[in-house]
Design a protein around this motif. Structure first.
Motif, PDB file in Angstrom:
ATOM      1  N   ARG A   2       0.842  -1.193   0.000  1.00  0.00           N
ATOM      2  CA  ARG A   2       0.000   0.000   0.000  1.00  0.00           C
ATOM      3  C   ARG A   2       0.880   1.247   0.000  1.00  0.00           C
ATOM      4  O   ARG A   2       1.965   1.247   0.555  1.00  0.00           O
ATOM      5  N   ASN A   3       0.365   2.319  -0.555  1.00  0.00           N
ATOM      6  CA  ASN A   3       1.056   3.601  -0.516  1.00  0.00           C
ATOM      7  C   ASN A   3       0.332   4.496   0.487  1.00  0.00           C
ATOM      8  O   ASN A   3      -0.815   4.881   0.264  1.00  0.00           O
ATOM      9  N   PHE A   4       1.009   4.830   1.575  1.00  0.00           N
ATOM     10  CA  PHE A   4       0.362   5.616   2.633  1.00  0.00           C
ATOM     11  C   PHE A   4      -0.108   6.973   2.141  1.00  0.00           C
ATOM     12  O   PHE A   4      -1.059   7.524   2.651  1.00  0.00           O
ATOM     13  N   ARG A   5       0.545   7.516   1.121  1.00  0.00           N
ATOM     14  CA  ARG A   5       0.149   8.830   0.604  1.00  0.00           C
ATOM     15  C   ARG A   5      -1.211   8.794  -0.090  1.00  0.00           C
ATOM     16  O   ARG A   5      -1.826   9.834  -0.293  1.00  0.00           O
ATOM     17  N   ASN A   6      -1.658   7.603  -0.446  1.00  0.00           N
ATOM     18  CA  ASN A   6      -2.964   7.459  -1.101  1.00  0.00           C
ATOM     19  C   ASN A   6      -4.121   7.353  -0.111  1.00  0.00           C
ATOM     20  O   ASN A   6      -5.274   7.346  -0.526  1.00  0.00           O
ATOM     21  N   LEU A   7      -3.819   7.252   1.172  1.00  0.00           N
ATOM     22  CA  LEU A   7      -4.863   7.173   2.191  1.00  0.00           C
ATOM     23  C   LEU A   7      -5.236   8.588   2.629  1.00  0.00           C
ATOM     24  O   LEU A   7      -4.359   9.380   2.969  1.00  0.00           O
ATOM     25  N   SER A   8      -6.516   8.892   2.680  1.00  0.00           N
ATOM     26  CA  SER A   8      -6.939  10.253   3.040  1.00  0.00           C
ATOM     27  C   SER A   8      -6.588  10.615   4.475  1.00  0.00           C
ATOM     28  O   SER A   8      -6.438  11.796   4.807  1.00  0.00           O
ATOM     29  N   VAL A   9      -6.408   9.626   5.340  1.00  0.00           N
ATOM     30  CA  VAL A   9      -6.093   9.914   6.740  1.00  0.00           C
ATOM     31  C   VAL A   9      -4.631  10.332   6.931  1.00  0.00           C
ATOM     32  O   VAL A   9      -4.321  11.104   7.835  1.00  0.00           O
ATOM     33  N   TRP A  10      -3.732   9.837   6.085  1.00  0.00           N
ATOM     34  CA  TRP A  10      -2.309  10.124   6.304  1.00  0.00           C
ATOM     35  C   TRP A  10      -1.985  11.622   6.211  1.00  0.00           C
ATOM     36  O   TRP A  10      -1.339  12.161   7.122  1.00  0.00           O
ATOM     37  N   PRO A  11      -2.399  12.351   5.165  1.00  0.00           N
ATOM     38  CA  PRO A  11      -2.062  13.787   5.128  1.00  0.00           C
ATOM     39  C   PRO A  11      -2.690  14.571   6.274  1.00  0.00           C
ATOM     40  O   PRO A  11      -2.128  15.572   6.734  1.00  0.00           O
ATOM     41  N   LYS A  12      -3.826  14.117   6.763  1.00  0.00           N
ATOM     42  CA  LYS A  12      -4.440  14.785   7.921  1.00  0.00           C
ATOM     43  C   LYS A  12      -3.570  14.590   9.163  1.00  0.00           C
ATOM     44  O   LYS A  12      -3.382  15.507   9.955  1.00  0.00           O
ATOM     45  N   GLY A  13      -3.042  13.387   9.330  1.00  0.00           N
ATOM     46  CA  GLY A  13      -2.139  13.128  10.441  1.00  0.00           C
ATOM     47  C   GLY A  13      -0.850  13.926  10.326  1.00  0.00           C
ATOM     48  O   GLY A  13      -0.342  14.461  11.316  1.00  0.00           O
ATOM     49  N   HIS A  14      -0.340  14.039   9.121  1.00  0.00           N
ATOM     50  CA  HIS A  14       0.880  14.821   8.887  1.00  0.00           C
ATOM     51  C   HIS A  14       0.629  16.301   9.185  1.00  0.00           C
ATOM     52  O   HIS A  14       1.442  16.957   9.852  1.00  0.00           O
ATOM     53  N   SER A  15      -0.489  16.806   8.723  1.00  0.00           N
ATOM     54  CA  SER A  15      -0.842  18.203   8.970  1.00  0.00           C
ATOM     55  C   SER A  15      -0.982  18.481  10.468  1.00  0.00           C
ATOM     56  O   SER A  15      -0.495  19.504  10.972  1.00  0.00           O
ATOM     57  N   LEU A  16      -1.631  17.569  11.186  1.00  0.00           N
ATOM     58  CA  LEU A  16      -1.769  17.722  12.632  1.00  0.00           C
ATOM     59  C   LEU A  16      -0.394  17.732  13.296  1.00  0.00           C
ATOM     60  O   LEU A  16      -0.139  18.528  14.203  1.00  0.00           O
ATOM     61  N   THR A  17       0.496  16.881  12.848  1.00  0.00           N
ATOM     62  CA  THR A  17       1.862  16.841  13.398  1.00  0.00           C
ATOM     63  C   THR A  17       2.550  18.190  13.224  1.00  0.00           C
ATOM     64  O   THR A  17       3.176  18.697  14.170  1.00  0.00           O
ATOM     65  N   LEU A  18       2.439  18.766  12.053  1.00  0.00           N
ATOM     66  CA  LEU A  18       3.061  20.077  11.815  1.00  0.00           C
ATOM     67  C   LEU A  18       2.479  21.139  12.742  1.00  0.00           C
ATOM     68  O   LEU A  18       3.212  21.985  13.273  1.00  0.00           O
ATOM     69  N   LYS A  19       1.174  21.083  12.960  1.00  0.00           N
ATOM     70  CA  LYS A  19       0.525  22.042  13.866  1.00  0.00           C
ATOM     71  C   LYS A  19       1.016  21.860  15.303  1.00  0.00           C
ATOM     72  O   LYS A  19       1.268  22.838  16.007  1.00  0.00           O
ATOM     73  N   ILE A  20       1.160  20.613  15.731  1.00  0.00           N
ATOM     74  CA  ILE A  20       1.621  20.345  17.094  1.00  0.00           C
ATOM     75  C   ILE A  20       3.063  20.815  17.266  1.00  0.00           C
ATOM     76  O   ILE A  20       3.405  21.418  18.294  1.00  0.00           O
ATOM     77  N   TYR A  21       3.893  20.588  16.295  1.00  0.00           N
ATOM     78  CA  TYR A  21       5.274  21.067  16.373  1.00  0.00           C
ATOM     79  C   TYR A  21       5.310  22.587  16.498  1.00  0.00           C
ATOM     80  O   TYR A  21       6.032  23.139  17.330  1.00  0.00           O
ATOM     81  N   SER A  22       4.529  23.260  15.684  1.00  0.00           N
ATOM     82  CA  SER A  22       4.481  24.719  15.722  1.00  0.00           C
ATOM     83  C   SER A  22       3.955  25.218  17.063  1.00  0.00           C
ATOM     84  O   SER A  22       4.520  26.123  17.681  1.00  0.00           O
ATOM     85  N   LEU A  23       2.886  24.608  17.516  1.00  0.00           N
ATOM     86  CA  LEU A  23       2.247  24.999  18.765  1.00  0.00           C
ATOM     87  C   LEU A  23       3.181  24.834  19.969  1.00  0.00           C
ATOM     88  O   LEU A  23       3.282  25.717  20.816  1.00  0.00           O
ATOM     89  N   THR A  24       3.858  23.707  20.036  1.00  0.00           N
ATOM     90  CA  THR A  24       4.666  23.408  21.217  1.00  0.00           C
ATOM     91  C   THR A  24       5.950  24.232  21.289  1.00  0.00           C
ATOM     92  O   THR A  24       6.606  24.237  22.324  1.00  0.00           O
TER      93      THR A  24
END
Length: 119
Positions: A2-24
Motif C-alpha cells: 500500500r502507498n500511505f500517501r494514497n490514504l486520506s487519513v495520512w495527510p491529515k495526520g501529517h498536517s496535525l503533526t506540523l501544527k503540534i510542532y508549531s504549537l509546542t
C-alpha cells in the motif's frame, strides 16, 4: 504494498503533526523534555504508524499499526486537554485541535472496519 500517501487519513495526520510542532514551540522551557516532547512524539506517531503499516505485507499487520496510530491519537487528545488546563492553549485552539484529532481517530477506525469487511 500500500502507498500511505494514497490514504486520506495520512495527510491529515501529517498536517496535525506540523501544527503540534508549531504549537509546542511556545510551551514553557521546562516543558521541552516533558509535555511538549511527548505531544510531538504522539503526533508524529500517528502518520508514522500509518506509513509503517502500509509497508507491511499482511492486512493483520497493517491493522495492528492502525490500532497503534489510533492509540497515539487518544494520547494526544488527553495531552491537548492537559495543555488547555495548564494554560498553554486557549479554549479555541484546544477545540480546533481536539476536533481534528478525534476526526483522525475516527478515520483510522473506519479504515480498520473497512479492512475487516474486505476480509
Amino acid at each position: 504494498m500500500r502507498n500511505f500517501r494514497n490514504l486520506s487519513v495520512w495527510p491529515k495526520g501529517h498536517s496535525l503533526t506540523l501544527k503540534i510542532y508549531s504549537l509546542t514551540k511556545s510551551y514553557p522551557k521546562d516543558e521541552i523534555f516533558g509535555l511538549a516532547s511527548q505531544m510531538r512524539r504522539c503526533a508524529y506517531s500517528i502518520p508514522s504508524n500509518i506509513a509503517e503499516g502500509c509497508g507491511r505485507s499482511s492486512t493483520p499487520d497493517f491493522k495492528r499499526f492502525l490500532v497503534i496510530a489510533a492509540g497515539s491519537s487518544s494520547e494526544l487528545e488527553y495531552q491537548l486537554f492537559l495543555s488547555k488546563d495548564l494554560g498553554y492553549l486557549s479554549e479555541i485552539v484546544f477545540k480546533e485541535l481536539e476536533f481534528e484529532t478525534i476526526g483522525i481517530k475516527r478515520m483510522i477506525y473506519s479504515l480498520i472496519k473497512k479492512l475487516d469487511a474486505d476480509g
